[in-house]
Design a protein around this motif. Structure first.
Motif, short mmCIF file in Angstrom:
data_model
loop_
_atom_site.label_atom_id
_atom_site.label_comp_id
_atom_site.label_asym_id
_atom_site.label_seq_id
_atom_site.Cartn_x
_atom_site.Cartn_y
_atom_site.Cartn_z
N THR A 233 -11.02 -78.60 92.46
CA THR A 233 -9.56 -78.68 92.28
C THR A 233 -9.17 -78.06 90.95
N PHE A 234 -9.98 -78.35 89.91
CA PHE A 234 -9.71 -77.80 88.59
C PHE A 234 -9.78 -76.28 88.63
N ASN A 235 -10.81 -75.75 89.32
CA ASN A 235 -10.94 -74.29 89.42
C ASN A 235 -9.78 -73.67 90.18
N GLN A 236 -9.36 -74.36 91.27
CA GLN A 236 -8.21 -73.84 92.05
C GLN A 236 -6.96 -73.79 91.16
N MET A 237 -6.79 -74.86 90.36
CA MET A 237 -5.63 -74.90 89.46
C MET A 237 -5.71 -73.73 88.46
N LEU A 238 -6.94 -73.48 87.97
CA LEU A 238 -7.10 -72.37 87.02
C LEU A 238 -6.80 -71.03 87.69
N ASP A 239 -7.25 -70.87 88.96
CA ASP A 239 -6.97 -69.62 89.69
C ASP A 239 -5.47 -69.40 89.74
N ARG A 240 -4.77 -70.49 90.09
CA ARG A 240 -3.30 -70.39 90.24
C ARG A 240 -2.66 -70.05 88.88
N ILE A 241 -3.12 -70.74 87.82
CA ILE A 241 -2.54 -70.48 86.50
C ILE A 241 -2.82 -69.04 86.09
N GLN A 242 -4.08 -68.59 86.35
CA GLN A 242 -4.44 -67.22 85.97
C GLN A 242 -3.57 -66.20 86.71
N ALA A 243 -3.37 -66.48 88.03
CA ALA A 243 -2.53 -65.55 88.82
C ALA A 243 -1.11 -65.52 88.26
N LEU A 244 -0.61 -66.71 87.90
CA LEU A 244 0.76 -66.77 87.37
C LEU A 244 0.86 -66.04 86.03
N VAL A 245 -0.16 -66.25 85.18
CA VAL A 245 -0.14 -65.59 83.87
C VAL A 245 -0.20 -64.07 84.05
N THR A 246 -1.08 -63.62 84.99
CA THR A 246 -1.17 -62.17 85.24
C THR A 246 0.17 -61.63 85.74
N GLU A 247 0.78 -62.45 86.67
CA GLU A 247 2.07 -62.03 87.22
C GLU A 247 3.12 -61.91 86.11
#
Ligand code: ADP
Length: 478
Positions: A233-247
């Motif tokens: 779950t933590f990794n999924q949250m990080l994926d989402r945060i990373q995608a948002l930051v990249t966006e």
């Protein structure tokens, strides 16, 4: 270990878990020992009592068969045989007076308990008593019993052997307990460390992320336990945060890029105005160009603000009754000359009326963006067709189909992102905000926009609007 470090150690979850584990283990072992101890002592006492009772029975039989003299000599012999320090016998009258006994030199401190005699006189068949002699640790178990008319036998037996067994048991227990508690603490520590190591890995990753490395992930095993699930779950949250930051990064890069070009052009015009002498007419056209660039910038900023407001619902949607079919037809008629100029055939198949509740200008803007794109990205000789229909669930579906340049599968998921433009469409004017706004408006009305496309073959944009937003045909004035 420094004070701070040791305090941190006492506060660790692993230490507390170990303490709990060892504590619970110790308490349950002590309870088990106590129960076992009570069982052993009662079994031993029961054995001694049975032995004493069997002796009473023996004496009673001898008294009956062979008389008091035989009992007296048997008393002596029996004590000799068992050991004078192990047992003693006394023969008493009912008054408690001892008229005969075995060798009592070792037992002289033991008297006759009056209460026991009284109990016998009151009818009890036998009375047990336990005595601890001064200066001696071992207990003595004593039995009083009537063995014949007017004759009481007092027989005592040292419980030295039993005490020795219990002492040995205590010693073994203490040693075993010390070893087991050590083992329990070791096992508890190992298990607690294993359990919290996953949490520590997550903490380490979170720390390194707050240090700036957003690409790090928590390693996890495939067992699927609670810690693995937390890590996933933590990794999924990080994926989402990373995608948002990249966006956000891409978006700010795009904004900077798109703002830079008109500002550079405005600056260029101003520079030319300053450095070169021009005629009034030329100055006029330069001012017109500056206004045009400024308008483009303002349009871009307005569109961005509008997207944000529509997405966050800051602007309440105007809930007026509109004729959706009339609106679509009007927009098509408006774009017809532009399509004709480009050599693109524009066809539309729209019913006479279709009532809908929504924002007139917003829906107009949303549809215009789709139609404008279809004409813009369709080369001369191509065709654009628009239709309005209702699907099975009576939702309204507006389709804008073109035979244009199409969109590659890689670009397709991103065309609704702000400022995103496909490479093959860069030759056309645009800032990459039209579709973002269109989708935001559609969603604000409870609908959505979907797209299917094939590169170099064309695209189909479908705008669906839910019926709950629309009115029945009859409610719209003719
Ligand atoms: P733009 O101002 O660039 O048209 P949009 O947000 O309207 O911005 O569209 C984003 C991108 O999606 C466009 O740059 C283009 O690459 C692609 N696109 C949109 N509509 C079409 C279409 N009908 N055919 C091909 N590509 C399209």
């Amino acid at each position: 270990m420094s004070l701070k470090k040791s305090r941190r150690f006492w506060n660790t979850l692993a230490f507390r878990l170990t303490l709990w584990y060892a504590g619970i283990f110790t308490v349950s072992s002590c309870i088990a020992f106590l129960l076992f101890y009570m069982l052993i002592t009662s079994v031993i006492r029961e054995g001694t009592d049975q032995e004493l009772l069997s002796q009473v029975r023996q004496f009673s039989t001898i008294l009956k068969a062979r008389g008091l003299d035989a009992v007296e000599s048997y008393v002596f012999l029996e004590a000799q045989a068992a050991g004078v320090k192990k047992v003693f016998f006394r023969l008493l009258y009912l008054s408690g007076y001892a008229f005969s006994s075995s060798n009592m030199s070792y037992w002289e401190d033991i008297g006759v308990r009056k209460r026991a005699i009284e109990q016998l006189l009151q009818g009890d068949s036998h009375v047990f008593d336990t005595v601890v002699l001064r200066d001696r640790q071992d207990q003595v178990r004593i039995l009083y019993a009537l063995i014949g008319p007017g004759v009481i036998l007092q027989v005592g037996q040292s419980m030295e052997n039993q005490s020795r067994i219990i002492e040995a048991f205590k010693r073994i227990f203490m040693t075993t307990m010390a070893l087991l508690i050590g083992l329990a603490a070791g096992v508890g520590w190992f298990m607690a460390r294993r359990a919290v190591s996953g949490v520590e890995a997550i903490t380490r990753t979170a720390q390194s992320i707050s240090g700036g490395t957003l690409g790090k992930r928590v390693p996890f095993k495939t067992q699927g336990d609670e810690i693995d699930q937390l890590a996933m779950t933590f990794n999924q949250m990080l994926d989402r945060i990373q995608a948002l930051v990249t966006e956000i990064k891409e978006m700010s890069d795009n904004i900077a890029h798109d703002l830079k070009s008109p500002v550079t052009r405005i600056r260029g015009i101003a520079e030319v105005t300053l450095t070169h002498e021009k005629s009034i007419g030329e100055y006029g056209s330069m001012a017109a160009s500056t206004i045009e660039e400024c308008d483009r910038l303002l349009d871009m900023i307005d569109t961005m603000l509008m997207i944000s407001k529509t997405e966050s619902g800051v602007d309440q949607l105007p809930n007026g009754e509109i004729d959706l079919a009339g609106l679509i037809r009007g927009a098509c008629e408006l774009f017809e000359p532009a399509a004709e100029d480009k050599g693109v055939t524009l066809r539309y198949d729209v019913p006479d009326k279709r009532p809908f509740v929504g924002g007139n200008r917003m829906i107009q803007r949303m549809f215009s963006n789709l139609l404008d794109n279809a004409i813009k990205y369709t080369p001369p000789g191509g065709a654009v067709s628009v239709s309005l229909s209702e699907n099975d669930k009576s939702d309204i579906a507006i389709t804008v189909k073109d035979t244009g340049i199409g969109i590659s599968p890689d670009d397709l998921p991103r065309i609704f992102d702000r400022f995103y433009r496909c490479d093959q469409s860069r030759s056309e004017p645009g800032i990459g905000l039209g579709l973002s706004l269109a989708r935001a408006i559609a969603r604000a009305h409870g609908g959505d926009i979907t797209v299917t496309s094939r590169l170099h073959q064309g695209s189909i944009f479908t705008l669906t609007l839910p019926t709950r937003k629309s009115l029945s045909r009859s409610s719209l004035p003719a």
